[in-house]
Design a protein around this motif. Structure first.
Motif, PDB file in Angstrom:
ATOM      1  N   ILE A 185       0.861  -1.180   0.000  1.00 62.21           N
ATOM      2  CA  ILE A 185       0.000   0.000   0.000  1.00 62.21           C
ATOM      3  C   ILE A 185       0.895   1.226   0.000  1.00 62.21           C
ATOM      4  O   ILE A 185       1.689   1.422   0.930  1.00 62.21           O
ATOM      5  N   GLU A 186       0.791   2.059  -1.026  1.00 69.46           N
ATOM      6  CA  GLU A 186       1.634   3.247  -1.166  1.00 69.46           C
ATOM      7  C   GLU A 186       0.767   4.502  -1.246  1.00 69.46           C
ATOM      8  O   GLU A 186      -0.111   4.595  -2.096  1.00 69.46           O
ATOM      9  N   ARG A 187       1.034   5.445  -0.364  1.00 70.41           N
ATOM     10  CA  ARG A 187       0.230   6.669  -0.274  1.00 70.41           C
ATOM     11  C   ARG A 187       0.397   7.558  -1.505  1.00 70.41           C
ATOM     12  O   ARG A 187      -0.545   8.223  -1.931  1.00 70.41           O
ATOM     13  N   GLN A 188       1.597   7.586  -2.084  1.00 72.02           N
ATOM     14  CA  GLN A 188       1.881   8.480  -3.194  1.00 72.02           C
ATOM     15  C   GLN A 188       1.841   7.732  -4.524  1.00 72.02           C
ATOM     16  O   GLN A 188       1.572   6.533  -4.582  1.00 72.02           O
ATOM     17  N   HIS A 189       2.114   8.482  -5.594  1.00 77.81           N
ATOM     18  CA  HIS A 189       2.318   7.892  -6.912  1.00 77.81           C
ATOM     19  C   HIS A 189       3.774   8.138  -7.304  1.00 77.81           C
ATOM     20  O   HIS A 189       4.296   9.247  -7.123  1.00 77.81           O
ATOM     21  N   PHE A 190       4.435   7.116  -7.829  1.00 78.78           N
ATOM     22  CA  PHE A 190       5.824   7.245  -8.257  1.00 78.78           C
ATOM     23  C   PHE A 190       5.866   7.623  -9.734  1.00 78.78           C
ATOM     24  O   PHE A 190       4.950   7.262 -10.476  1.00 78.78           O
ATOM     25  N   PRO A 191       6.921   8.312 -10.195  1.00 76.35           N
ATOM     26  CA  PRO A 191       8.052   8.785  -9.394  1.00 76.35           C
ATOM     27  C   PRO A 191       7.704   9.995  -8.539  1.00 76.35           C
ATOM     28  O   PRO A 191       6.853  10.802  -8.907  1.00 76.35           O
ATOM     29  N   ARG A 192       8.353  10.092  -7.403  1.00 74.23           N
ATOM     30  CA  ARG A 192       8.177  11.214  -6.500  1.00 74.23           C
ATOM     31  C   ARG A 192       9.524  11.532  -5.847  1.00 74.23           C
ATOM     32  O   ARG A 192      10.390  10.677  -5.716  1.00 74.23           O
ATOM     33  N   PHE A 193       9.717  12.776  -5.437  1.00 73.08           N
ATOM     34  CA  PHE A 193      10.993  13.196  -4.872  1.00 73.08           C
ATOM     35  C   PHE A 193      11.220  12.536  -3.515  1.00 73.08           C
ATOM     36  O   PHE A 193      10.301  12.378  -2.721  1.00 73.08           O
ATOM     37  N   SER A 194      12.472  12.169  -3.261  1.00 73.66           N
ATOM     38  CA  SER A 194      12.878  11.718  -1.937  1.00 73.66           C
ATOM     39  C   SER A 194      14.351  12.049  -1.762  1.00 73.66           C
ATOM     40  O   SER A 194      15.101  12.147  -2.731  1.00 73.66           O
ATOM     41  N   ILE A 195      14.757  12.224  -0.514  1.00 76.85           N
ATOM     42  CA  ILE A 195      16.162  12.491  -0.221  1.00 76.85           C
ATOM     43  C   ILE A 195      16.838  11.169   0.146  1.00 76.85           C
ATOM     44  O   ILE A 195      16.170  10.175   0.421  1.00 76.85           O
ATOM     45  N   GLY A 196      18.157  11.149   0.173  1.00 75.43           N
ATOM     46  CA  GLY A 196      18.904   9.934   0.469  1.00 75.43           C
ATOM     47  C   GLY A 196      19.488   9.356  -0.798  1.00 75.43           C
ATOM     48  O   GLY A 196      19.249   8.197  -1.155  1.00 75.43           O
ATOM     49  N   GLU A 197      20.292  10.143  -1.504  1.00 70.09           N
ATOM     50  CA  GLU A 197      20.670   9.833  -2.882  1.00 70.09           C
ATOM     51  C   GLU A 197      22.010   9.124  -3.039  1.00 70.09           C
ATOM     52  O   GLU A 197      22.323   8.642  -4.116  1.00 70.09           O
ATOM     53  N   SER A 198      22.800   9.082  -1.990  1.00 70.57           N
ATOM     54  CA  SER A 198      24.118   8.468  -2.079  1.00 70.57           C
ATOM     55  C   SER A 198      24.059   7.088  -1.433  1.00 70.57           C
ATOM     56  O   SER A 198      24.091   6.958  -0.210  1.00 70.57           O
ATOM     57  N   LEU A 199      23.935   6.062  -2.252  1.00 71.71           N
ATOM     58  CA  LEU A 199      23.834   4.705  -1.736  1.00 71.71           C
ATOM     59  C   LEU A 199      25.185   4.233  -1.218  1.00 71.71           C
ATOM     60  O   LEU A 199      26.230   4.820  -1.511  1.00 71.71           O
ATOM     61  N   LEU A 200      25.163   3.164  -0.445  1.00 77.75           N
ATOM     62  CA  LEU A 200      26.386   2.515   0.025  1.00 77.75           C
ATOM     63  C   LEU A 200      26.505   1.150  -0.642  1.00 77.75           C
ATOM     64  O   LEU A 200      25.497   0.510  -0.953  1.00 77.75           O
ATOM     65  N   GLU A 208       6.674  -5.041  -8.961  1.00 81.72           N
ATOM     66  CA  GLU A 208       5.398  -5.362  -9.604  1.00 81.72           C
ATOM     67  C   GLU A 208       5.593  -6.415 -10.703  1.00 81.72           C
ATOM     68  O   GLU A 208       4.779  -7.331 -10.842  1.00 81.72           O
ATOM     69  N   ARG A 209       6.660  -6.272 -11.497  1.00 80.59           N
ATOM     70  CA  ARG A 209       6.911  -7.225 -12.576  1.00 80.59           C
ATOM     71  C   ARG A 209       7.110  -8.632 -12.022  1.00 80.59           C
ATOM     72  O   ARG A 209       6.736  -9.628 -12.675  1.00 80.59           O
ATOM     73  N   GLN A 210       7.638  -8.731 -10.817  1.00 83.06           N
ATOM     74  CA  GLN A 210       7.843 -10.041 -10.194  1.00 83.06           C
ATOM     75  C   GLN A 210       6.538 -10.644  -9.683  1.00 83.06           C
ATOM     76  O   GLN A 210       6.515 -11.799  -9.266  1.00 83.06           O
ATOM     77  N   GLY A 211       5.460  -9.849  -9.684  1.00 86.97           N
ATOM     78  CA  GLY A 211       4.176 -10.399  -9.294  1.00 86.97           C
ATOM     79  C   GLY A 211       3.566  -9.817  -8.043  1.00 86.97           C
ATOM     80  O   GLY A 211       2.494 -10.264  -7.611  1.00 86.97           O
ATOM     81  N   VAL A 212       4.197  -8.806  -7.452  1.00 88.55           N
ATOM     82  CA  VAL A 212       3.657  -8.171  -6.247  1.00 88.55           C
ATOM     83  C   VAL A 212       2.652  -7.098  -6.657  1.00 88.55           C
ATOM     84  O   VAL A 212       2.921  -6.282  -7.541  1.00 88.55           O
ATOM     85  N   GLU A 213       1.514  -7.056  -5.995  1.00 81.27           N
ATOM     86  CA  GLU A 213       0.521  -6.016  -6.254  1.00 81.27           C
ATOM     87  C   GLU A 213       0.829  -4.789  -5.408  1.00 81.27           C
ATOM     88  O   GLU A 213       1.006  -4.889  -4.187  1.00 81.27           O
ATOM     89  N   ILE A 214       0.904  -3.627  -6.060  1.00 78.32           N
ATOM     90  CA  ILE A 214       1.076  -2.356  -5.353  1.00 78.32           C
ATOM     91  C   ILE A 214      -0.161  -1.513  -5.612  1.00 78.32           C
ATOM     92  O   ILE A 214      -0.543  -1.286  -6.759  1.00 78.32           O
ATOM     93  N   ILE A 215      -0.782  -1.053  -4.537  1.00 80.32           N
ATOM     94  CA  ILE A 215      -1.944  -0.167  -4.650  1.00 80.32           C
ATOM     95  C   ILE A 215      -1.454   1.259  -4.434  1.00 80.32           C
ATOM     96  O   ILE A 215      -0.996   1.609  -3.342  1.00 80.32           O
ATOM     97  N   TRP A 216      -1.533   2.077  -5.468  1.00 82.08           N
ATOM     98  CA  TRP A 216      -0.997   3.434  -5.440  1.00 82.08           C
ATOM     99  C   TRP A 216      -2.068   4.430  -4.980  1.00 82.08           C
ATOM    100  O   TRP A 216      -3.237   4.305  -5.324  1.00 82.08           O
ATOM    101  N   GLY A 217      -1.639   5.417  -4.196  1.00 86.79           N
ATOM    102  CA  GLY A 217      -2.545   6.476  -3.782  1.00 86.79           C
ATOM    103  C   GLY A 217      -3.488   6.073  -2.666  1.00 86.79           C
ATOM    104  O   GLY A 217      -4.506   6.738  -2.450  1.00 86.79           O
ATOM    105  N   HIS A 218      -3.159   5.020  -1.934  1.00 90.96           N
ATOM    106  CA  HIS A 218      -3.992   4.560  -0.826  1.00 90.96           C
ATOM    107  C   HIS A 218      -3.208   4.694   0.481  1.00 90.96           C
ATOM    108  O   HIS A 218      -1.982   4.563   0.499  1.00 90.96           O
ATOM    109  N   THR A 219      -3.932   4.943   1.576  1.00 93.00           N
ATOM    110  CA  THR A 219      -3.302   5.245   2.861  1.00 93.00           C
ATOM    111  C   THR A 219      -3.892   4.378   3.961  1.00 93.00           C
ATOM    112  O   THR A 219      -5.128   4.278   4.089  1.00 93.00           O
ATOM    113  N   LEU A 220      -3.036   3.773   4.763  1.00 94.87           N
ATOM    114  CA  LEU A 220      -3.509   3.058   5.942  1.00 94.87           C
ATOM    115  C   LEU A 220      -3.901   4.085   7.004  1.00 94.87           C
ATOM    116  O   LEU A 220      -3.079   4.903   7.416  1.00 94.87           O
TER     117      LEU A 220
END
Length: 416
Positions: A36-51, A123-135
């Motif tokens: 369950i994802e509250r937003q729609h992707f793509p969306r801005f987020s911080i944390g851009e330098s991976l390890l 999603e391509r692997q078969g997981v359902e994602i519901i976009w724009g929904h909030t718990l």
């Protein structure tokens, strides 16, 4: 949405990196997973330098190939280390020269396309994602847990789930609903940041490393400079909130003025074009009273967030997803599990390693170490491993006994 009382094995809250890794791992083990994802992707987020440690978890979840395939298209910058600058002093760590086994390189990414790639592959692997929904509510005292979800039209429906993983990041859904939040023992700090067209002409500038600059006057104020592969970068300053008192109220001018006041950045970014509105986050450090409970566990920033200085947030999030997926898989197969011993304690062990280095950064001990004139190659490799994200490798003495070894090394560096 018309479904009421859907029966789901696992509900994951949030489709960011922690949610994508957890959902992909559990789906691959045959469980029915709903994100369950509250937003729609793509969306801005911080944390851009991976390890580099992140690459291990992406590979486990069969997400790494998708990242590699889209890296050029989205201007992901190859990253092999970290550079530190302070008042004319320079020190760098190459993550390929580290103590721990595993990947030594990674990417610096704009999170909007990066997170979208992970979600699409999940999603391509078969997981359902519901976009724009909030718990909006959870009754986790029942078994299964009963969730109330609201769609974008403010219509609610219910889901029954055997288990809920909260990967909502700074949204911190379950900590708010279940009143798990508690004050962090870290001081309140503010991050002010933006993306720029950097126009860096210095041939000595290494785009394959994040550049961390310590303020020339204040050792607890620092700047990040994260290059991307198309001449742009993320830049920000982190300081206690009072550092910003009395400065220009316009965030764009405030950030530009602070950067212009730092000699090394003023020179490096002399031709930069500030073309994106600045953003500000205040008081981001967070903690919770518990990382798990009946029918739920908290992943990544939904549980605890320390500080952005060593870019540990995404690594901790993915580590938590990997640990939780393993424990939850065994639980759902009827095996006896101990969430405290098998999830919370191992996760906190690595977080505490990062915590020791973050605290040493701000009080100056770690800065004394990295800028020391004489440095042991072996010790540098051990520290490089931690900076590369391998904070759970207990074969590394600086993981196994972080605080003591930092203290001893800092004292030796001060005496040399």
């Amino acid at each position: 949405m018309s479904e009421l009382d859907r029966q789901i094995d696992i509900v994951v809250i949030g489709a960011g990196p922690a949610g994508a890794v957890a959902a992909s791992l559990l789906n691959a083990k045959g469980h029915n997973v709903l994100v369950i994802e509250r937003q729609h992707f793509p969306r801005f987020s911080i944390g851009e330098s991976l390890l580099p440690q992140c690459m291990e978890f992406l590979a486990q979840a069969n997400l790494l190939d998708a990242v590699h395939r889209h890296a050029d298209q989205h201007h992901f910058q190859h990253k092999n280390g970290a550079a530190f600058v302070h008042a004319g002093r320079y020190s760098e760590f190459d993550f390929r020269q580290k103590f721990s086994d595993g990947h030594g390189t990674t990417y610096q990414v704009q999170r909007a396309p990066f997170d979208h790639i992970l979600a699409q592959e999940t999603e391509r692997q078969g997981v359902e994602i519901i976009w724009g929904h909030t718990l909006v509510n959870i009754d986790q005292d029942t078994s299964p847990a009963r969730l109330t979800v609201e769609d974008e039209h403010h219509q609610t429906y219910t889901i029954s789930a055997q288990f809920v993983l909260d990967a909502s990041g700074f949204g911190r859904v379950l900590p708010r609903l279940l009143q798990l939040d508690r004050p962090s023992n870290f001081p309140s700090r503010t991050s002010l940041f933006t993306h720029i067209e950097d126009n860096i002409s210095d041939d000595g500038f290494d785009r394959e490393k994040i550049r961390v600059t310590v303020h020339y006057q204040h050792k607890d104020v620092w700047f990040w400079l994260i290059p991307f592969a198309h001449g742009r970068c993320s830049i920000g300053v982190v300081a206690r909130s009072e550092f910003f008192d009395g400065r220009d109220e316009d965030l764009n001018r405030r950030l530009a003025d602070i950067i212009a006041d730092e000699p090394s950045l003023k020179t490096l970014l002399a031709n930069a074009r500030f073309d994106t509105p600045a953003r500000e986050i205040t008081g981001y450090a967070s903690d919770v009273s518990q990382l798990w409970g009946p029918n739920f566990a908290l992943l990544g920033n939904a549980g605890e967030f320390l500080d952005p200085v060593f870019s540990s947030g995404v690594t901790i999030a993915m580590k938590s997803a990997s640990l939780a997926a393993d424990v939850l898989d065994r639980q759902l197969r009827g095996q006896a599990v101990d969430w405290e011993a098998e999830y919370a304690q191992p996760l906190r062990a690595g977080v505490d390693t990062f915590r020791a280095f973050v605290e040493a950064w701000y009080d100056g001990r770690f800065q004394d170490i990295i800028f020391a004139s004489q440095q042991s190659k072996e010790v540098r490799a051990m520290i490089s491993s931690i900076l590369a994200g391998y904070a759970w490798d207990t074969n590394n003495p600086y993981v196994k006994d972080s605080e003591h070894r930092i203290n001893v090394l800092a004292e030796l560096c001060r005496l040399s």
